[in-house]
Design an enzyme around this catalytic site. Structure first.
Site, mmCIF file in Angstrom:
data_model
loop_
_atom_site.group_PDB
_atom_site.id
_atom_site.type_symbol
_atom_site.label_atom_id
_atom_site.label_comp_id
_atom_site.label_asym_id
_atom_site.label_seq_id
_atom_site.Cartn_x
_atom_site.Cartn_y
_atom_site.Cartn_z
ATOM 1 N N ASP A 237 21.932 41.961 25.768
ATOM 2 C CA ASP A 237 23.225 41.462 25.290
ATOM 3 C C ASP A 237 24.240 42.604 25.204
ATOM 4 O O ASP A 237 24.332 43.272 24.188
ATOM 5 C CB ASP A 237 23.039 40.823 23.913
ATOM 6 C CG ASP A 237 24.294 40.216 23.356
ATOM 7 O OD1 ASP A 237 25.237 39.988 24.127
ATOM 8 O OD2 ASP A 237 24.345 39.987 22.132
ATOM 9 N N GLU A 269 33.944 42.244 22.622
ATOM 10 C CA GLU A 269 33.458 40.859 22.520
ATOM 11 C C GLU A 269 32.737 40.641 21.206
ATOM 12 O O GLU A 269 32.902 39.603 20.559
ATOM 13 C CB GLU A 269 32.534 40.551 23.702
ATOM 14 C CG GLU A 269 32.130 39.095 23.830
ATOM 15 C CD GLU A 269 30.789 38.752 23.190
ATOM 16 O OE1 GLU A 269 30.352 37.596 23.305
ATOM 17 O OE2 GLU A 269 30.165 39.643 22.570
ATOM 18 N N GLU A 270 31.944 41.623 20.812
ATOM 19 C CA GLU A 270 31.138 41.480 19.601
ATOM 20 C C GLU A 270 31.980 41.504 18.330
ATOM 21 O O GLU A 270 31.475 41.227 17.254
ATOM 22 C CB GLU A 270 30.075 42.586 19.543
ATOM 23 C CG GLU A 270 29.056 42.552 20.676
ATOM 24 C CD GLU A 270 28.079 41.392 20.595
ATOM 25 O OE1 GLU A 270 28.217 40.559 19.679
ATOM 26 O OE2 GLU A 270 27.177 41.315 21.445
#
Length: 456
Positions: A237, A269-270
């Protein structure tokens, strides 16, 4: 797998992560751009700077009596005072009752620390959606315990909201349930919670590349996020999606296509899908019209063979017209290999969000799951080079290549061309208009909801 090994080396040199705001992400961007430069004869690329709010917890503690519990400071949570809070701990409402202030009717939580389970809310996500009602009911702080057994290593409130947030922490399910049991037995518990969180705006980057050839009025786009969580290297991920589209980009440069093909490696994104949200919110009208579809690849190397439910036949959320054709291309290719396909929900947890919600474009892609059975190292320090399954990654890469080739040649015939249609004025961050699929209890997909570091 060589790309994944290189991403692991980057993490090894930079505190075991490649997260936004840290040197490992900067080096990850350099790794991608160096690869893209090798294809300069047939493609172009640029690095898109954008501002993103960086948050770092500098101190945190959650204690009950002599027991100190592991607690993750929810990103963008307000800080407590340096001395912290010592207050009664009370159990908040369960289920959907925890999503509204009305659910707190009859509960005295004023000036107390509320303990509540993470859970999907119709508005507000699984973390912010639980914290806001408790704060509105008078809570001084909120401790959310996980709804799945995985160790907590991340969780964000998406953006600061000092008027409606109180200090919040995120603890493991096993600890939360033990405290719930004590409260249910009638025990009066006093808890201590302290958190200091530093926030500042930093400039980070998306990397965008596209073929020189192909029709500029019909553009197919693929994307994967380049950043990891702070807890680990992020090799599944989303190093897996990063390498998948990088190899597709490299291979595509040997061919001519009818459509122009664009690739994106998203930043932050995180922290709330910030890179892709910035891109979709600032894309000009002509570029929006020219965009045919977006394909997303976030976690594609370990677990089931998941394809996003474009037609809504499984989960009910029907994506923009053309998404069903994309889904069919992926499904048909995987099933032709004798593989079982798992429908993946549009839960609002990854970078298709801006394309689906803001631009209203056809979307699709692959996803291999976040559950303990699929990837026990999801958002953990153990998401290293040894975590991905090379066979799963190769199968997904070949399927993605098939879909890419089909759409890059025949996308105009297969997908409807949509004019500019947006949820807000150009240049503004996208609004949250869609009620995403509730994935609570959905095996293998719970973690990749809006709380996969992207709570809204």
């Amino acid at each position: 797998m060589k790309n994944l090994k290189n991403l692991q080396k980057i993490a090894d040199r930079n505190g075991n992560n490649r997260a936004f705001g840290f040197p490992g992400y900067t080096e990850s961007v350099e790794f991608i751009t160096k690869r893209l430069e090798k294809e300069s004869a047939t493609s172009t690329y640029f690095v898109q700077d954008f501002p993103a709010l960086f948050a770092e917890v500098t101190s945190i503690s959650f204690k009950v009596g002599n027991i100190s519990y592991y607690v993750y400071g929810l990103t963008y949570s307000p800080s407590t005072t340096p001395e912290g809070l010592t207050l009664p701990l009370v159990h908040g409402p369960t289920g959907t009752s925890g999503c509204t202030v009305d659910g707190y009717a009859g509960l005295n939580v004023t000036g107390k620390i509320v303990l509540v389970e993470r859970g999907t809310c119709p508005t507000g996500g699984t973390l912010a959606g639980r914290l806001r009602p408790a704060a509105a009911a008078g809570a001084a702080a909120v401790i959310i315990y996980n709804s799945v057994n995985a160790h907590v290593t991340g969780g964000t409130l998406s953006a600061p909201d000092p008027e409606h947030f109180v200090p919040g922490g995120f603890i493991d399910r096993v600890d939360g349930l033990a405290l719930v049991a004590r409260l249910a037995a009638g025990e009066e518990i006093t808890a201590y919670f302290q958190q200091t969180q530093k926030m500042e705006t930093k400039i980070t980057q998306n990397v965008i590349a596209e073929t020189k050839g192909g029709d500029p009025n019909n553009v197919l786009m693929l994307g994967a996020h380049l950043d990891s969580v702070q807890a680990g290297p992020g090799i599944n991920d989303d190093g897996s999606g990063t390498t998948l589209i990088l190899e597709l980009f490299t291979a595509l440069n040997s061919y001519q296509t009818n459509l122009k093909v664009r690739f994106a490696w998203w930043g932050a994104e995180e922290n709330g899908l910030l890179g892709s949200r910035y891109y979709t919110s600032n894309l000009g009208a002509t570029n929006v019209t020219n965009l045919i579809a977006y394909l997303n690849f976030d976690m594609v190397s370990k677990g089931f063979f998941g394809v996003f439910d474009g037609d809504g036949s499984t989960f009910g959320l029907v994506a923009p017209a053309g998404s069903e054709a994309i889904e069919k291309l992926f499904v048909d290719d995987l099933t032709s290999k004798g593989l079982t396909v798992t429908p993946a929900a549009f839960s609002g947890g990854t970078d298709y969000v801006g394309f689906l919600e803001t631009l209203k474009k056809p979307v699709g892609g692959l996803f291999t799951g976040t559950g303990e059975a699929e990837d026990p190292c999801y958002h953990q320090a153990c998401d290293t080079y040894t975590n991905p399954n090379a066979t799963v990654l190769t199968i997904n890469a070949k399927t993605a290549a098939h879909v890419l080739a089909t759409l890059a040649m025949d996308g105009v015939k297969l997908l409807p061309k949509t004019p500019v249609s947006r949820s807000e004025p150009f240049g503004g961050m996208d609004v949250r208009a869609i009620e995403w699929t509730n994935v609570e209890g959905l095996e293998g997909q719970e973690g990749h909801s809006a709380s996969c570091g992207h709570d809204i």
